[in-house]
Design a protein around this motif. Structure first.
Motif, PDB file in Angstrom:
ATOM      1  N   SER A 153      12.590  64.728  42.317  1.00 23.84           N
ATOM      2  CA  SER A 153      12.037  66.231  43.216  1.00 23.84           C
ATOM      3  C   SER A 153      11.546  66.267  44.441  1.00 23.84           C
ATOM      4  O   SER A 153      11.167  64.978  44.720  1.00 23.84           O
ATOM      5  CB  SER A 153      11.491  66.515  41.736  1.00 23.84           C
ATOM      6  OG  SER A 153      10.814  66.363  41.445  1.00 23.84           O
ATOM      7  N   SER A 154      11.346  67.359  44.770  1.00 28.04           N
ATOM      8  CA  SER A 154      11.130  68.094  45.706  1.00 28.04           C
ATOM      9  C   SER A 154      11.134  66.536  47.117  1.00 28.04           C
ATOM     10  O   SER A 154      10.393  65.956  48.151  1.00 28.04           O
ATOM     11  CB  SER A 154       8.864  67.523  46.189  1.00 28.04           C
ATOM     12  OG  SER A 154       8.411  68.460  44.661  1.00 28.04           O
ATOM     13  N   HIS A 155      12.178  66.161  47.184  1.00 30.16           N
ATOM     14  CA  HIS A 155      12.721  65.662  47.849  1.00 30.16           C
ATOM     15  C   HIS A 155      13.600  66.769  49.295  1.00 30.16           C
ATOM     16  O   HIS A 155      14.139  67.619  49.013  1.00 30.16           O
ATOM     17  CB  HIS A 155      14.398  64.412  47.590  1.00 30.16           C
ATOM     18  CG  HIS A 155      13.355  63.082  47.261  1.00 30.16           C
ATOM     19  ND1 HIS A 155      13.127  62.966  46.297  1.00 30.16           N
ATOM     20  CD2 HIS A 155      14.152  61.921  47.574  1.00 30.16           C
ATOM     21  CE1 HIS A 155      11.974  61.680  45.645  1.00 30.16           C
ATOM     22  NE2 HIS A 155      13.419  61.136  46.766  1.00 30.16           N
ATOM     23  N   THR A 156      14.189  66.076  49.953  1.00 32.31           N
ATOM     24  CA  THR A 156      14.825  66.811  50.995  1.00 32.31           C
ATOM     25  C   THR A 156      15.919  66.076  51.805  1.00 32.31           C
ATOM     26  O   THR A 156      15.902  65.040  52.057  1.00 32.31           O
ATOM     27  CB  THR A 156      14.063  67.065  52.995  1.00 32.31           C
ATOM     28  OG1 THR A 156      12.697  67.665  52.383  1.00 32.31           O
ATOM     29  CG2 THR A 156      14.616  67.547  53.537  1.00 32.31           C
ATOM     30  N   PHE A 157      17.212  66.442  51.610  1.00 32.27           N
ATOM     31  CA  PHE A 157      18.429  65.775  51.181  1.00 32.27           C
ATOM     32  C   PHE A 157      19.088  66.265  53.011  1.00 32.27           C
ATOM     33  O   PHE A 157      19.532  67.331  52.598  1.00 32.27           O
ATOM     34  CB  PHE A 157      19.676  65.598  50.660  1.00 32.27           C
ATOM     35  CG  PHE A 157      18.881  65.497  49.426  1.00 32.27           C
ATOM     36  CD1 PHE A 157      18.354  63.847  49.186  1.00 32.27           C
ATOM     37  CD2 PHE A 157      18.391  65.824  48.535  1.00 32.27           C
ATOM     38  CE1 PHE A 157      18.617  62.777  48.198  1.00 32.27           C
ATOM     39  CE2 PHE A 157      17.541  65.129  47.311  1.00 32.27           C
ATOM     40  CZ  PHE A 157      17.699  63.671  47.143  1.00 32.27           C
ATOM     41  N   CYS A 159      21.305  68.082  34.863  1.00 30.20           N
ATOM     42  CA  CYS A 159      20.166  67.651  35.225  1.00 30.20           C
ATOM     43  C   CYS A 159      19.346  69.097  35.972  1.00 30.20           C
ATOM     44  O   CYS A 159      20.184  70.284  35.822  1.00 30.20           O
ATOM     45  CB  CYS A 159      21.452  67.540  36.650  1.00 30.20           C
ATOM     46  SG  CYS A 159      21.667  65.173  36.962  1.00 30.20           S
ATOM     47  N   LYS A 160      18.484  68.526  36.712  1.00 28.81           N
ATOM     48  CA  LYS A 160      16.960  70.325  37.329  1.00 28.81           C
ATOM     49  C   LYS A 160      17.519  70.186  38.465  1.00 28.81           C
ATOM     50  O   LYS A 160      17.096  69.355  39.393  1.00 28.81           O
ATOM     51  CB  LYS A 160      16.411  69.135  36.681  1.00 28.81           C
ATOM     52  CG  LYS A 160      14.972  70.962  36.328  1.00 28.81           C
ATOM     53  CD  LYS A 160      14.608  69.850  35.740  1.00 28.81           C
ATOM     54  CE  LYS A 160      12.802  70.956  35.919  1.00 28.81           C
ATOM     55  NZ  LYS A 160      11.544  70.553  35.196  1.00 28.81           N
ATOM     56  N   PHE A 161      17.861  71.615  39.020  1.00 24.72           N
ATOM     57  CA  PHE A 161      18.024  71.956  40.190  1.00 24.72           C
ATOM     58  C   PHE A 161      16.840  72.920  40.331  1.00 24.72           C
ATOM     59  O   PHE A 161      17.311  73.690  41.480  1.00 24.72           O
ATOM     60  CB  PHE A 161      19.666  71.930  41.068  1.00 24.72           C
ATOM     61  CG  PHE A 161      20.515  70.917  41.027  1.00 24.72           C
ATOM     62  CD1 PHE A 161      20.357  70.148  42.332  1.00 24.72           C
ATOM     63  CD2 PHE A 161      20.868  70.149  39.763  1.00 24.72           C
ATOM     64  CE1 PHE A 161      21.710  69.470  42.388  1.00 24.72           C
ATOM     65  CE2 PHE A 161      21.611  69.462  40.063  1.00 24.72           C
ATOM     66  CZ  PHE A 161      22.103  68.951  40.596  1.00 24.72           C
ATOM     67  N   ASP A 170      20.778  72.897  34.875  1.00 22.21           N
ATOM     68  CA  ASP A 170      19.863  74.066  35.614  1.00 22.21           C
ATOM     69  C   ASP A 170      19.265  74.294  36.868  1.00 22.21           C
ATOM     70  O   ASP A 170      18.680  73.452  37.692  1.00 22.21           O
ATOM     71  CB  ASP A 170      18.776  73.941  34.795  1.00 22.21           C
ATOM     72  CG  ASP A 170      17.612  75.483  34.354  1.00 22.21           C
ATOM     73  OD1 ASP A 170      17.592  76.398  35.105  1.00 22.21           O
ATOM     74  OD2 ASP A 170      16.282  75.357  34.136  1.00 22.21           O
ATOM     75  N   PHE A 171      20.280  75.680  37.503  1.00 19.72           N
ATOM     76  CA  PHE A 171      19.939  76.287  38.599  1.00 19.72           C
ATOM     77  C   PHE A 171      18.939  76.984  38.812  1.00 19.72           C
ATOM     78  O   PHE A 171      18.431  77.492  39.687  1.00 19.72           O
ATOM     79  CB  PHE A 171      20.929  76.049  39.820  1.00 19.72           C
ATOM     80  CG  PHE A 171      21.702  75.220  40.097  1.00 19.72           C
ATOM     81  CD1 PHE A 171      21.901  74.654  41.026  1.00 19.72           C
ATOM     82  CD2 PHE A 171      23.029  74.688  39.469  1.00 19.72           C
ATOM     83  CE1 PHE A 171      22.788  73.772  41.096  1.00 19.72           C
ATOM     84  CE2 PHE A 171      23.655  74.203  38.813  1.00 19.72           C
ATOM     85  CZ  PHE A 171      23.339  72.690  40.065  1.00 19.72           C
ATOM     86  N   THR A 172      18.208  77.173  37.933  1.00 13.34           N
ATOM     87  CA  THR A 172      17.488  78.421  37.692  1.00 13.34           C
ATOM     88  C   THR A 172      16.197  78.565  39.296  1.00 13.34           C
ATOM     89  O   THR A 172      15.591  78.028  39.522  1.00 13.34           O
ATOM     90  CB  THR A 172      15.807  78.628  36.890  1.00 13.34           C
ATOM     91  OG1 THR A 172      17.376  78.461  35.455  1.00 13.34           O
ATOM     92  CG2 THR A 172      15.561  79.850  36.386  1.00 13.34           C
ATOM     93  N   GLU A 173      16.115  79.751  39.223  1.00 10.43           N
ATOM     94  CA  GLU A 173      14.852  80.220  41.168  1.00 10.43           C
ATOM     95  C   GLU A 173      14.894  79.485  42.157  1.00 10.43           C
ATOM     96  O   GLU A 173      14.708  78.843  42.677  1.00 10.43           O
ATOM     97  CB  GLU A 173      13.620  79.856  39.991  1.00 10.43           C
ATOM     98  CG  GLU A 173      13.267  80.834  39.904  1.00 10.43           C
ATOM     99  CD  GLU A 173      11.751  81.007  39.826  1.00 10.43           C
ATOM    100  OE1 GLU A 173      10.649  81.012  40.324  1.00 10.43           O
ATOM    101  OE2 GLU A 173      11.787  81.282  38.111  1.00 10.43           O
ATOM    102  N   SER A 174      16.987  79.224  42.313  1.00  9.57           N
ATOM    103  CA  SER A 174      17.222  78.628  43.165  1.00  9.57           C
ATOM    104  C   SER A 174      18.096  79.334  44.698  1.00  9.57           C
ATOM    105  O   SER A 174      18.226  80.443  44.310  1.00  9.57           O
ATOM    106  CB  SER A 174      17.675  77.346  43.596  1.00  9.57           C
ATOM    107  OG  SER A 174      17.401  76.795  42.488  1.00  9.57           O
ATOM    108  N   ASP A 175      17.901  78.614  45.879  1.00 14.25           N
ATOM    109  CA  ASP A 175      18.394  79.469  47.157  1.00 14.25           C
ATOM    110  C   ASP A 175      19.719  78.624  47.445  1.00 14.25           C
ATOM    111  O   ASP A 175      19.525  77.667  48.430  1.00 14.25           O
ATOM    112  CB  ASP A 175      17.991  79.526  48.151  1.00 14.25           C
ATOM    113  CG  ASP A 175      16.440  80.438  47.880  1.00 14.25           C
ATOM    114  OD1 ASP A 175      16.550  81.522  47.013  1.00 14.25           O
ATOM    115  OD2 ASP A 175      15.226  80.644  48.593  1.00 14.25           O
ATOM    116  N   ILE A 176      20.982  79.414  47.342  1.00 10.51           N
ATOM    117  CA  ILE A 176      21.954  78.537  46.650  1.00 10.51           C
ATOM    118  C   ILE A 176      23.458  79.029  47.633  1.00 10.51           C
ATOM    119  O   ILE A 176      23.692  79.561  47.476  1.00 10.51           O
ATOM    120  CB  ILE A 176      22.793  78.180  45.395  1.00 10.51           C
ATOM    121  CG1 ILE A 176      21.746  77.235  44.774  1.00 10.51           C
ATOM    122  CG2 ILE A 176      24.143  77.280  45.838  1.00 10.51           C
ATOM    123  CD1 ILE A 176      22.127  77.343  43.044  1.00 10.51           C
TER     124      ILE A 176
END
Lengths: 192, 198
Positions: B63-67, B100-102, B121-127
């Motif tokens: 979590s909280s990583h930047t790729f 997996c939790k996104f 789960d991709f809830t509340e994401s900007d994709i």
């Protein structure tokens, strides 16, 4: 080599910036708009635009050239000898040349969407403009152009390795393998 | 940009993994190499140009990583927490994501084509501007997400929820949808039928 992506809200088109990791002379593919964000991307990463690659002469892919040419002394490479009012270096299928910072560019002619459509092969990437996007092929004026486009994609693009990354003029990136497998427009190729 | 170095095995088309001359299948000790790569990812919050295709990851917190411009294609992720992470121009095609939790992730210009998602789960994401071509998704949630210009063409979606999402310019052409919920989303602005206009 580094790759940066810029989305132009005018024309919903993608512009790509390619240059050495440490900064220096760089390439812009399809500058549809020259706005503050693109300027920050270029200057913030210490680049100077020396090469502009045009996939085809449609406004959403070239309009930013007017402003860019006032800032940078860049060479324009395109199929047509003139882009907007600026002379370009005309290129054709199979040409290979060293662009900014010596980055090797290979030209692939894929007509159909427009008569001047080019695809640029740089490293393991292809910049497809409006020829091919994720999940769809470019629009064409008639069935002859469509057949020509599909055949050119099949013969010229799909002969490249499957792992080649595809960076289109509109929409998300993809890979050639994903397009071969899932692009419904290209299912016509299987049936022909 | 991650390096496009091929595996040194002449019959292999895969990319060599980070710090090696071979792909993960052909390094001397694949298990140790996999472990090393997982440790690098876990310990580095901001990852750039990392090539780690074909890795197997289980029960870990990313979590909280930047790729940025990373390659995780043909990998397997089980019980991995990617929440609050950023993915920018990343390649995760032909991978498997299970439990997996996104949530609250920011994913842009990335490729998940041909991947399988089970209970993710991709809830509340900007994709945005993201490629989901040909994915198989089962029991997945994208609620309250921005899916602007994301592409689900030729995907197979079962028990997938897109409640209150921004679907402007999203693409669902040739997708098979079974029990997919678009409630409160602007599905009128998405594309469901094949045309040719780019």
């Amino acid at each position: 080599m580094k790759l940066y992506f810029h989305f132009a809200v005018v024309g919903f088109a993608n512009t790509y910036l390619i240059g050495p990791a440490e900064g220096g002379e760089a390439i812009l593919v399809d500058p549809g708009i020259m706005d503050k964000e693109l300027l920050n991307l270029i200057e913030g990463n210490h680049y100077y635009i020396r090469t502009i690659l045009v996939t085809h002469h449609h406004n959403s892919h070239v309009k930013g050239i007017r402003t860019l040419k006032k800032i940078y002394d860049a060479d324009i490479y395109a199929f047509s000898p003139y882009i907007l009012d600026y002379p370009s270096i005309p290129i054709k299928d199979g040409d290979k040349f060293g662009a900014a910072s010596g980055i090797e560019v290979e030209v692939i002619e894929v007509p159909g969407h427009s008569s001047d459509s080019l695809v640029y092969h740089i490293g393991g990437m292809v910049f497809t403009g409006d020829v091919l996007a994720a999940g769809r092929v470019g629009n064409t004026k008639n069935s002859f152009s469509r057949a020509l486009l599909l055949r050119s994609i099949s013969e010229k693009l799909f002969s490249l390795p499957d792992t080649t990354l595809m960076l289109p003029g509109h929409g998300p990136p993809s890979t050639l393998k994903a397009e071969k497998m899932f692009n419904p427009d290209l299912k016509l190729l299987e049936n022909s | 940009m991650f390096l496009f170095n091929r595996c040194q095995r002449s019959d292999c088309e895969l990319f060599a993994v980070h710090g090696e001359e071979y792909c993960l299948q052909h390094v001397e000790d694949p298990e140790a190499c996999n472990k090393k790569l997982v440790a690098i990812i876990h310990d580095t919050k901001r990852l750039k140009d990392l090539n780690s295709s074909c890795i197997t990851v289980e029960d870990i917190d990313f979590s909280s990583h930047t790729f940025m411009v990373c390659n995780f294609s043909e990998s397997s992720f089980k019980n991995v927490d990617f929440s609050n992470s950023n993915f920018d121009l990343c390649f995760l095609q032909y991978s498997r994501f299970e439990n997996c939790k996104f949530t609250e992730t920011n994913i842009k210009y990335s490729v998940f084509a041909g991947s399988t998602f089970i209970n993710c789960d991709f809830t509340e994401s900007d994709i945005v501007h993201t490629n989901f071509l040909g994915i198989h998704a089962r029991e997945c949630v994208f609620n309250d997400s921005d899916l602007y210009y994301s592409n689900f063409t030729s995907s197979i979606l079962k028990d997938v929820s897109f409640i209150d999402c921004n679907l402007k310019k999203a693409d669902f052409v040739h997708s098979e949808r079974d029990t997919v919920n678009f409630k409160y989303s602007n599905y009128e602005e998405a594309r469901f039928q094949q045309d040719t206009a780019i």
